[in-house]
Design a protein around this motif. Structure first.
Motif, PDB file in Angstrom:
ATOM      1  N   GLY A 158       0.820  -1.204   0.000  1.00 60.37           N
ATOM      2  CA  GLY A 158       0.000   0.000   0.000  1.00 60.37           C
ATOM      3  C   GLY A 158       0.854   1.254   0.000  1.00 60.37           C
ATOM      4  N   LYS A 159       0.330   2.319  -0.572  1.00 58.73           N
ATOM      5  CA  LYS A 159       1.093   3.571  -0.674  1.00 58.73           C
ATOM      6  C   LYS A 159       1.628   4.026   0.674  1.00 58.73           C
ATOM      7  N   ALA A 160       0.815   3.936   1.705  1.00 59.61           N
ATOM      8  CA  ALA A 160       1.227   4.418   3.025  1.00 59.61           C
ATOM      9  C   ALA A 160       2.367   3.598   3.618  1.00 59.61           C
ATOM     10  N   ALA A 161       2.556   2.387   3.126  1.00 55.84           N
ATOM     11  CA  ALA A 161       3.582   1.502   3.700  1.00 55.84           C
ATOM     12  C   ALA A 161       4.868   1.467   2.890  1.00 55.84           C
ATOM     13  N   MET A 162       4.924   2.161   1.764  1.00 51.49           N
ATOM     14  CA  MET A 162       6.080   2.038   0.871  1.00 51.49           C
ATOM     15  C   MET A 162       7.384   2.515   1.507  1.00 51.49           C
ATOM     16  N   ALA A 163       7.385   3.719   2.057  1.00 53.50           N
ATOM     17  CA  ALA A 163       8.612   4.226   2.677  1.00 53.50           C
ATOM     18  C   ALA A 163       9.008   3.366   3.869  1.00 53.50           C
ATOM     19  N   ARG A 164       8.023   2.847   4.581  1.00 55.68           N
ATOM     20  CA  ARG A 164       8.299   1.987   5.736  1.00 55.68           C
ATOM     21  C   ARG A 164       8.948   0.667   5.297  1.00 55.68           C
ATOM     22  N   GLU A 165       8.545   0.145   4.120  1.00 52.45           N
ATOM     23  CA  GLU A 165       9.160  -1.071   3.581  1.00 52.45           C
ATOM     24  C   GLU A 165      10.659  -0.864   3.362  1.00 52.45           C
ATOM     25  N   VAL A 166      11.002   0.301   2.866  1.00 56.81           N
ATOM     26  CA  VAL A 166      12.402   0.600   2.605  1.00 56.81           C
ATOM     27  C   VAL A 166      13.171   0.726   3.916  1.00 56.81           C
ATOM     28  N   GLU A 167      12.628   1.468   4.859  1.00 61.97           N
ATOM     29  CA  GLU A 167      13.316   1.651   6.136  1.00 61.97           C
ATOM     30  C   GLU A 167      13.443   0.340   6.898  1.00 61.97           C
ATOM     31  N   ARG A 168      12.436  -0.510   6.797  1.00 64.86           N
ATOM     32  CA  ARG A 168      12.498  -1.797   7.490  1.00 64.86           C
ATOM     33  C   ARG A 168      13.646  -2.651   6.939  1.00 64.86           C
ATOM     34  N   ALA A 169      13.874  -2.572   5.647  1.00 62.49           N
ATOM     35  CA  ALA A 169      15.002  -3.298   5.059  1.00 62.49           C
ATOM     36  C   ALA A 169      16.333  -2.734   5.543  1.00 62.49           C
ATOM     37  N   PHE A 170      16.466  -1.412   5.536  1.00 62.98           N
ATOM     38  CA  PHE A 170      17.698  -0.804   6.041  1.00 62.98           C
ATOM     39  C   PHE A 170      17.946  -1.218   7.492  1.00 62.98           C
ATOM     40  N   GLY A 189      10.475  -6.492  -9.099  1.00 62.72           N
ATOM     41  CA  GLY A 189       9.901  -6.657 -10.429  1.00 62.72           C
ATOM     42  C   GLY A 189      10.212  -5.513 -11.366  1.00 62.72           C
ATOM     43  N   GLY A 190      10.922  -4.499 -10.888  1.00 63.36           N
ATOM     44  CA  GLY A 190      11.182  -3.325 -11.708  1.00 63.36           C
ATOM     45  C   GLY A 190       9.940  -2.477 -11.926  1.00 63.36           C
ATOM     46  N   CYS A 191       8.889  -2.720 -11.139  1.00 65.44           N
ATOM     47  CA  CYS A 191       7.590  -2.065 -11.355  1.00 65.44           C
ATOM     48  C   CYS A 191       7.449  -0.826 -10.473  1.00 65.44           C
ATOM     49  N   TYR A 192       7.132   0.301 -11.105  1.00 65.64           N
ATOM     50  CA  TYR A 192       6.861   1.516 -10.335  1.00 65.64           C
ATOM     51  C   TYR A 192       6.011   2.452 -11.178  1.00 65.64           C
ATOM     52  N   ASP A 193       5.418   3.413 -10.511  1.00 67.69           N
ATOM     53  CA  ASP A 193       4.639   4.444 -11.191  1.00 67.69           C
ATOM     54  C   ASP A 193       4.839   5.757 -10.448  1.00 67.69           C
ATOM     55  N   ASP A 194       4.136   6.775 -10.882  1.00 71.71           N
ATOM     56  CA  ASP A 194       4.306   8.091 -10.271  1.00 71.71           C
ATOM     57  C   ASP A 194       3.932   8.082  -8.800  1.00 71.71           C
ATOM     58  N   THR A 195       2.899   7.323  -8.448  1.00 79.44           N
ATOM     59  CA  THR A 195       2.488   7.237  -7.045  1.00 79.44           C
ATOM     60  C   THR A 195       3.614   6.681  -6.187  1.00 79.44           C
ATOM     61  N   ALA A 196       4.284   5.641  -6.679  1.00 79.08           N
ATOM     62  CA  ALA A 196       5.384   5.041  -5.928  1.00 79.08           C
ATOM     63  C   ALA A 196       6.555   6.018  -5.787  1.00 79.08           C
ATOM     64  N   LEU A 197       6.882   6.748  -6.845  1.00 73.61           N
ATOM     65  CA  LEU A 197       7.983   7.702  -6.778  1.00 73.61           C
ATOM     66  C   LEU A 197       7.700   8.806  -5.769  1.00 73.61           C
ATOM     67  N   ARG A 198       6.449   9.219  -5.673  1.00 72.54           N
ATOM     68  CA  ARG A 198       6.080  10.233  -4.680  1.00 72.54           C
ATOM     69  C   ARG A 198       6.104   9.655  -3.261  1.00 72.54           C
ATOM     70  N   LEU A 200       7.855   7.262  -2.068  1.00 76.16           N
ATOM     71  CA  LEU A 200       9.191   6.936  -1.573  1.00 76.16           C
ATOM     72  C   LEU A 200      10.039   8.165  -1.254  1.00 76.16           C
ATOM     73  N   ALA A 201       9.556   9.339  -1.578  1.00 77.75           N
ATOM     74  CA  ALA A 201      10.346  10.555  -1.365  1.00 77.75           C
ATOM     75  C   ALA A 201      10.889  10.674   0.062  1.00 77.75           C
ATOM     76  N   PRO A 202      10.104  10.361   1.111  1.00 81.30           N
ATOM     77  CA  PRO A 202      10.636  10.486   2.476  1.00 81.30           C
ATOM     78  C   PRO A 202      11.803   9.544   2.770  1.00 81.30           C
ATOM     79  N   ALA A 203      11.961   8.501   1.977  1.00 80.66           N
ATOM     80  CA  ALA A 203      13.051   7.542   2.215  1.00 80.66           C
ATOM     81  C   ALA A 203      14.404   8.074   1.748  1.00 80.66           C
ATOM     82  N   ASN A 204      14.406   9.133   0.947  1.00 79.30           N
ATOM     83  CA  ASN A 204      15.650   9.762   0.478  1.00 79.30           C
ATOM     84  C   ASN A 204      16.591   8.765  -0.211  1.00 79.30           C
ATOM     85  N   VAL A 205      16.043   8.010  -1.140  1.00 76.23           N
ATOM     86  CA  VAL A 205      16.852   7.052  -1.899  1.00 76.23           C
ATOM     87  C   VAL A 205      16.809   7.412  -3.382  1.00 76.23           C
TER      88      VAL A 205
END
Length: 281
Positions: A158-170, A189-198, A200-205
């Motif tokens: 889910g959109k709300a969990a995307m940045a958290r997924e990244v931080e959890r891995a770190f 999967g190499g899959c992303y869209d504009d929603t995902a790019l927005r 993930l912005a808080p993850a600073n990657v």
């Protein structure tokens, strides 16, 4: 993963990763030594703060001699989904220490895109990779679930969990003791869209894709994998491969051919952090 890679990649839910606890490697040759200590290069955010995406060293702009330099980055995805624990417990191997040992022997600097779930399953191997100057660890999410849909049948974050997924891995990398961790992220999967790019912005990657597909997912013909890479590589290329005994069994043999043939053509192997320098802010 792109079309050639992902067709098989998702039939088993996700590709598996790499690792190894082999003896300490010999120092890399001077030409491949890590750059001077400092912050890894990243790309500036896109419009409205969107996460930037890197696919290959730019061929235009920047230093012309660097753009034409015969360098290539071999990257290896260490995939493992959040729900594959039972398969690992029953003996399926989501690692490939022989491949990592080969990269060390051949002195090939590499970037490993690792999932947090993989680091939890193989903490000693994650630490071995993440403390070896030959390698750098980048983020491949915690669960290897998709960041956009459809994505070859992967469950979707889910959109709300995307940045958290990244931080959890770190966090999983830090817990394992990995130190050579870079602020790069590869979409499952190499899959992303504009929603995902927005999102993930808080993850600073910086998101890292590729321009050469190895086709090693579930491949059994090492020569076919090698030929696909050798045919696709150009100066500044970024190759996506996998290191796993269960889902990419031909990769080690393919690398045995790829590395000497590219070196014969005058190529030098680099990590993503070096390849990205011309596109860095």
């Amino acid at each position: 993963m792109t079309t050639l890679t992902v067709l098989g990649a998702l039939t088993g839910a996700a590709l598996a990763g790499c690792g190894g606890t082999s003896p300490a490697p010999a120092p890399p040759p001077k030409a491949s030594a890590p750059a001077a200590p400092g912050k890894p290069p990243t790309m500036a955010p896109g419009p409205a703060g969107r996460t930037p995406v890197f696919e290959r060293r730019p061929t235009g702009g920047g230093a012309a001699d660097r753009a034409a330099e015969k360098v290539v980055a071999l990257t290896f995805d260490a995939d493992m989904t959040a729900d594959q624990g039972p398969r690992a417990a029953s003996g399926e191997r989501f690692d490939n220490p022989e491949l990592v040992a080969l990269l060390r022997r051949l002195k090939v600097p590499s970037t490993v895109f690792m999932t947090g779930r993989w680091a939890e399953e193989y903490p000693a191997q994650a630490k071995a990779i993440g403390t070896d100057p030959m390698f750098e660890i980048a983020n491949h999410s915690y669960s290897h679930y998709a960041f956009s849909s459809p994505c070859y049948g992967l469950p979707v974050v889910g959109k709300a969990a995307m940045a958290r997924e990244v931080e959890r891995a770190f966090s999983a990398f830090r817990k394992a003791g990995a130190r050579n961790v870079v602020p790069y992220f590869r979409f499952p999967g190499g899959c992303y869209d504009d929603t995902a790019l927005r999102a993930l912005a808080p993850a600073n990657v910086t998101a890292v894709q590729w321009d050469v597909v190895s086709g090693d997912a579930f491949a059994t013909d090492a020569d076919a994998v090698a030929e696909q890479v050798l045919d696709g590589v150009r100066p500044g290329s970024l190759v996506v491969m996998h290191c796993t005994r269960s889902a990419a069994p031909a990769t080690e043999a393919a690398v045995r051919r790829i590395v000497p043939e590219l070196r014969e053509r005058g190529y030098r192997f680099v990590k993503v952090s070096e390849l990205m320098e011309d596109g860095a802010r």
